[in-house]
Write a protein that holds these residues in place. Structure first.
Motif, PDB file in Angstrom:
ATOM      1  N   SER A  73       0.224  34.385  79.989  1.00  0.00           N
ATOM      2  CA  SER A  73      -0.746  33.400  79.495  1.00  0.00           C
ATOM      3  C   SER A  73      -0.417  31.989  79.968  1.00  0.00           C
ATOM      4  O   SER A  73      -1.261  31.088  79.870  1.00  0.00           O
ATOM      5  CB  SER A  73      -0.811  33.433  77.963  1.00  0.00           C
ATOM      6  N   GLN A  74       0.805  31.775  80.473  1.00  0.00           N
ATOM      7  CA  GLN A  74       1.198  30.464  80.968  1.00  0.00           C
ATOM      8  C   GLN A  74       0.759  30.229  82.411  1.00  0.00           C
ATOM      9  O   GLN A  74       0.826  29.104  82.909  1.00  0.00           O
ATOM     10  CB  GLN A  74       2.722  30.303  80.860  1.00  0.00           C
ATOM     11  N   LEU A  75       0.352  31.296  83.080  1.00  0.00           N
ATOM     12  CA  LEU A  75      -0.159  31.144  84.433  1.00  0.00           C
ATOM     13  C   LEU A  75      -1.479  30.371  84.402  1.00  0.00           C
ATOM     14  O   LEU A  75      -2.189  30.380  83.389  1.00  0.00           O
ATOM     15  CB  LEU A  75      -0.393  32.518  85.057  1.00  0.00           C
ATOM     16  N   PRO A  76      -1.846  29.701  85.491  1.00  0.00           N
ATOM     17  CA  PRO A  76      -3.156  29.049  85.536  1.00  0.00           C
ATOM     18  C   PRO A  76      -4.258  30.042  85.181  1.00  0.00           C
ATOM     19  O   PRO A  76      -4.205  31.215  85.588  1.00  0.00           O
ATOM     20  CB  PRO A  76      -3.259  28.589  86.998  1.00  0.00           C
ATOM     21  N   THR A  77      -5.227  29.605  84.439  1.00  0.00           N
ATOM     22  CA  THR A  77      -6.294  30.489  83.966  1.00  0.00           C
ATOM     23  C   THR A  77      -6.947  31.246  85.113  1.00  0.00           C
ATOM     24  O   THR A  77      -7.230  32.451  85.006  1.00  0.00           O
ATOM     25  CB  THR A  77      -7.361  29.682  83.204  1.00  0.00           C
ATOM     26  N   TRP A  78      -7.182  30.560  86.226  1.00  0.00           N
ATOM     27  CA  TRP A  78      -7.854  31.197  87.353  1.00  0.00           C
ATOM     28  C   TRP A  78      -6.977  32.253  88.028  1.00  0.00           C
ATOM     29  O   TRP A  78      -7.492  33.125  88.739  1.00  0.00           O
ATOM     30  CB  TRP A  78      -8.305  30.166  88.383  1.00  0.00           C
ATOM     31  N   PHE A  79      -5.656  32.190  87.809  1.00  0.00           N
ATOM     32  CA  PHE A  79      -4.752  33.133  88.455  1.00  0.00           C
ATOM     33  C   PHE A  79      -4.475  34.372  87.605  1.00  0.00           C
ATOM     34  O   PHE A  79      -4.067  35.410  88.118  1.00  0.00           O
ATOM     35  CB  PHE A  79      -3.423  32.432  88.776  1.00  0.00           C
ATOM     36  N   GLN A  80      -4.713  34.272  86.302  1.00  0.00           N
ATOM     37  CA  GLN A  80      -4.366  35.365  85.401  1.00  0.00           C
ATOM     38  C   GLN A  80      -5.052  36.691  85.746  1.00  0.00           C
ATOM     39  O   GLN A  80      -4.399  37.750  85.699  1.00  0.00           O
ATOM     40  CB  GLN A  80      -4.664  34.954  83.954  1.00  0.00           C
ATOM     41  N   PRO A  81      -6.346  36.702  86.100  1.00  0.00           N
ATOM     42  CA  PRO A  81      -6.971  37.994  86.457  1.00  0.00           C
ATOM     43  C   PRO A  81      -6.279  38.660  87.643  1.00  0.00           C
ATOM     44  O   PRO A  81      -6.110  39.882  87.662  1.00  0.00           O
ATOM     45  CB  PRO A  81      -8.413  37.609  86.784  1.00  0.00           C
ATOM     46  N   TYR A  82      -5.883  37.845  88.629  1.00  0.00           N
ATOM     47  CA  TYR A  82      -5.184  38.432  89.773  1.00  0.00           C
ATOM     48  C   TYR A  82      -3.827  38.996  89.355  1.00  0.00           C
ATOM     49  O   TYR A  82      -3.451  40.094  89.779  1.00  0.00           O
ATOM     50  CB  TYR A  82      -4.968  37.402  90.893  1.00  0.00           C
ATOM     51  N   ALA A  83      -3.079  38.255  88.534  1.00  0.00           N
ATOM     52  CA  ALA A  83      -1.763  38.731  88.091  1.00  0.00           C
ATOM     53  C   ALA A  83      -1.873  40.056  87.361  1.00  0.00           C
ATOM     54  O   ALA A  83      -1.018  40.945  87.512  1.00  0.00           O
ATOM     55  CB  ALA A  83      -1.112  37.673  87.193  1.00  0.00           C
ATOM     56  N   GLU A  84      -2.928  40.227  86.577  1.00  0.00           N
ATOM     57  CA  GLU A  84      -3.140  41.485  85.865  1.00  0.00           C
ATOM     58  C   GLU A  84      -3.411  42.623  86.844  1.00  0.00           C
ATOM     59  O   GLU A  84      -2.903  43.743  86.670  1.00  0.00           O
ATOM     60  CB  GLU A  84      -4.302  41.343  84.884  1.00  0.00           C
ATOM     61  N   MET A  85      -4.201  42.350  87.882  1.00  0.00           N
ATOM     62  CA  MET A  85      -4.498  43.370  88.882  1.00  0.00           C
ATOM     63  C   MET A  85      -3.253  43.688  89.718  1.00  0.00           C
ATOM     64  O   MET A  85      -2.990  44.843  90.043  1.00  0.00           O
ATOM     65  CB  MET A  85      -5.646  42.908  89.780  1.00  0.00           C
ATOM     66  N   GLU A  86      -2.494  42.667  90.046  1.00  0.00           N
ATOM     67  CA  GLU A  86      -1.276  42.845  90.836  1.00  0.00           C
ATOM     68  C   GLU A  86      -0.300  43.783  90.134  1.00  0.00           C
ATOM     69  O   GLU A  86       0.345  44.626  90.768  1.00  0.00           O
ATOM     70  CB  GLU A  86      -0.622  41.483  91.067  1.00  0.00           C
ATOM     71  N   ALA A  87      -0.212  43.647  88.802  1.00  0.00           N
ATOM     72  CA  ALA A  87       0.711  44.472  88.020  1.00  0.00           C
ATOM     73  C   ALA A  87       0.254  45.930  87.952  1.00  0.00           C
ATOM     74  O   ALA A  87       1.054  46.811  87.623  1.00  0.00           O
ATOM     75  CB  ALA A  87       0.848  43.906  86.610  1.00  0.00           C
ATOM     76  N   LYS A  88      -1.005  46.202  88.269  1.00  0.00           N
ATOM     77  CA  LYS A  88      -1.532  47.560  88.209  1.00  0.00           C
ATOM     78  C   LYS A  88      -1.635  48.206  89.586  1.00  0.00           C
ATOM     79  O   LYS A  88      -1.917  49.404  89.695  1.00  0.00           O
ATOM     80  CB  LYS A  88      -2.926  47.555  87.565  1.00  0.00           C
ATOM     81  N   ALA A  89      -1.411  47.443  90.634  1.00  0.00           N
ATOM     82  CA  ALA A  89      -1.628  47.929  91.991  1.00  0.00           C
ATOM     83  C   ALA A  89      -0.610  48.983  92.396  1.00  0.00           C
ATOM     84  O   ALA A  89       0.561  48.929  92.023  1.00  0.00           O
ATOM     85  CB  ALA A  89      -1.583  46.762  92.979  1.00  0.00           C
ATOM     86  N   ALA A  90      -1.071  49.949  93.173  1.00  0.00           N
ATOM     87  CA  ALA A  90      -0.172  50.953  93.741  1.00  0.00           C
ATOM     88  C   ALA A  90       0.337  50.504  95.110  1.00  0.00           C
ATOM     89  O   ALA A  90       1.434  50.878  95.528  1.00  0.00           O
ATOM     90  CB  ALA A  90      -0.901  52.288  93.873  1.00  0.00           C
ATOM     91  N   TYR A  91      -0.478  49.689  95.797  1.00  0.00           N
ATOM     92  CA  TYR A  91      -0.116  49.167  97.110  1.00  0.00           C
ATOM     93  C   TYR A  91      -0.494  47.689  97.177  1.00  0.00           C
ATOM     94  O   TYR A  91      -1.585  47.294  96.746  1.00  0.00           O
ATOM     95  CB  TYR A  91      -0.860  49.902  98.227  1.00  0.00           C
ATOM     96  N   ILE A  92       0.403  46.890  97.715  1.00  0.00           N
ATOM     97  CA  ILE A  92       0.145  45.469  97.928  1.00  0.00           C
ATOM     98  C   ILE A  92       0.379  45.164  99.404  1.00  0.00           C
ATOM     99  O   ILE A  92       1.463  45.435  99.933  1.00  0.00           O
ATOM    100  CB  ILE A  92       1.077  44.585  97.080  1.00  0.00           C
ATOM    101  N   SER A  93      -0.629  44.632 100.061  1.00  0.00           N
ATOM    102  CA  SER A  93      -0.483  44.162 101.437  1.00  0.00           C
ATOM    103  C   SER A  93      -0.726  42.662 101.416  1.00  0.00           C
ATOM    104  O   SER A  93      -1.781  42.218 100.947  1.00  0.00           O
ATOM    105  CB  SER A  93      -1.493  44.843 102.370  1.00  0.00           C
ATOM    106  N   THR A  94       0.225  41.881 101.911  1.00  0.00           N
ATOM    107  CA  THR A  94       0.077  40.433 101.845  1.00  0.00           C
ATOM    108  C   THR A  94       0.483  39.781 103.152  1.00  0.00           C
ATOM    109  O   THR A  94       1.457  40.190 103.795  1.00  0.00           O
ATOM    110  CB  THR A  94       0.907  39.836 100.688  1.00  0.00           C
ATOM    111  N   TYR A  95      -0.293  38.781 103.547  1.00  0.00           N
ATOM    112  CA  TYR A  95       0.080  37.918 104.678  1.00  0.00           C
ATOM    113  C   TYR A  95       0.267  36.514 104.122  1.00  0.00           C
ATOM    114  O   TYR A  95      -0.606  35.988 103.428  1.00  0.00           O
ATOM    115  CB  TYR A  95      -1.002  37.896 105.763  1.00  0.00           C
ATOM    116  N   GLN A  96       1.423  35.917 104.405  1.00  0.00           N
ATOM    117  CA  GLN A  96       1.742  34.589 103.894  1.00  0.00           C
ATOM    118  C   GLN A  96       1.997  33.633 105.059  1.00  0.00           C
ATOM    119  O   GLN A  96       2.896  33.866 105.879  1.00  0.00           O
ATOM    120  CB  GLN A  96       2.967  34.646 102.980  1.00  0.00           C
TER     121      GLN A  96
END
Length: 280
Positions: A84-107
């Motif tokens: 809940s301390q994450l920025p409001t706009w980021f919280q939905p992504y954090a919830e999805m990230e925690a449920k993901a089976a695969y994460i592909s990221t380019y930084q």
């Protein structure tokens, strides 16, 4: 000082945590200072957490559970509180990230958040809202717990070589950050590749992006700008993003060569030169 009795435990996870902490403490007949003595902190800190003036940590929560015999109550609550301390706009992504089976990221600019050391993350977050630094840092560290799960997500990480050369937090912080990346070289569920500067133009020039894949949910594409994040499950977007990611993987160094480059940059740019090259 805020009156804990006026807190609405339904207002937020943090309010509920503070309300429940006081309820449990008083049920055990303890004053704030007494509980503080038991869990090796000050009574003032206990009071600040009870009145939501301070965000609790996971360590604090585990010690409270042990002291009050609350069967993991606060250890379970802390995940919700920190998210809940994450920025409001980021919280939905954090919830999805925690449920993901695969994460592909380019930084393109920074080490991926799940792989940042605490001191690197602190330096990054300090450029935004320093008044909320401690809570944002705790929330970012909490996100990383998914990598320690019994069955963590498969994470494919591509870092632009520029990430290795950008001295976030100074040389010492960068040396330890790159050393941390090398710890994942033989990790079963993690693959880190570096996109070399010699690649020239490539599909990632528009910026960083993530693709999340799930066992029982459509794929999700995520990117963000300076002010907010953008997430979509649009099939055409996912298709195009996946193709771009495949091109980036093809241009990136192998996992082995990426580790060698990380180690070389680590020693050449960030190692203590006074120890490596003593004056004759």
């Amino acid at each position: 000082m805020a009156n804990i009795q006026s807190l609405d435990p339904t207002a937020s996870p943090l309010d509920y945590y503070g309300w429940e902490l006081r309820r449990q403490r008083e049920a055990h007949g303890l004053k704030q200072g007494q509980l503080g003595d038991i869990i090796f902190c000050t009574g003032s800190l206990v009071g600040q957490i009870e009145t939501t003036k301070k965000v609790p940590t996971r360590d604090f929560s585990e010690r409270v559970d042990a002291a009050l015999g609350t069967d993991g109550l606060f250890s379970r609550l802390i995940g919700l509180v920190l998210r809940s301390q994450l920025p409001t706009w980021f919280q939905p992504y954090a919830e999805m990230e925690a449920k993901a089976a695969y994460i592909s990221t380019y930084q393109a600019q920074l080490v991926y958040g799940l792989l940042q050391t605490e001191e690197y993350a602190r330096a990054v977050l300090a450029t935004g809202k320093p008044g909320q630094l401690d809570s944002l840092l705790a929330a970012r560290m909490e996100r990383q717990r998914i990598l320690a799960w019994e069955k963590p997500p498969v994470a494919l990480v591509i870092l632009d070589e520029a990430v290795l050369h950008r001295p976030i937090g100074g040389d010492d912080v960068m040396w330890r950050q790159l050393a941390h990346l090398l710890e994942f070289t033989n990790h079963r569920w993690m693959r880190i590749q570096v996109l070399p500067l010699t690649s020239g133009e490539h599909p990632g020039l528009a910026g960083a992006f993530n693709i999340l894949r799930f066992e029982d949910h459509p794929d999700v594409f995520y990117t963000e700008d300076m002010m907010s994040g953008h997430m979509t499950a649009n099939p055409e977007t996912i298709k195009e993003a996946s193709l771009n990611y495949a091109h980036l993987q093809a241009d990136a160094l192998s996992v082995k060569d990426s580790a060698a480059l990380i180690a070389r940059v680590m020693e050449e740019r960030y190692a203590d030169r006074t120890e490596r090259d003593p004056v004759a």
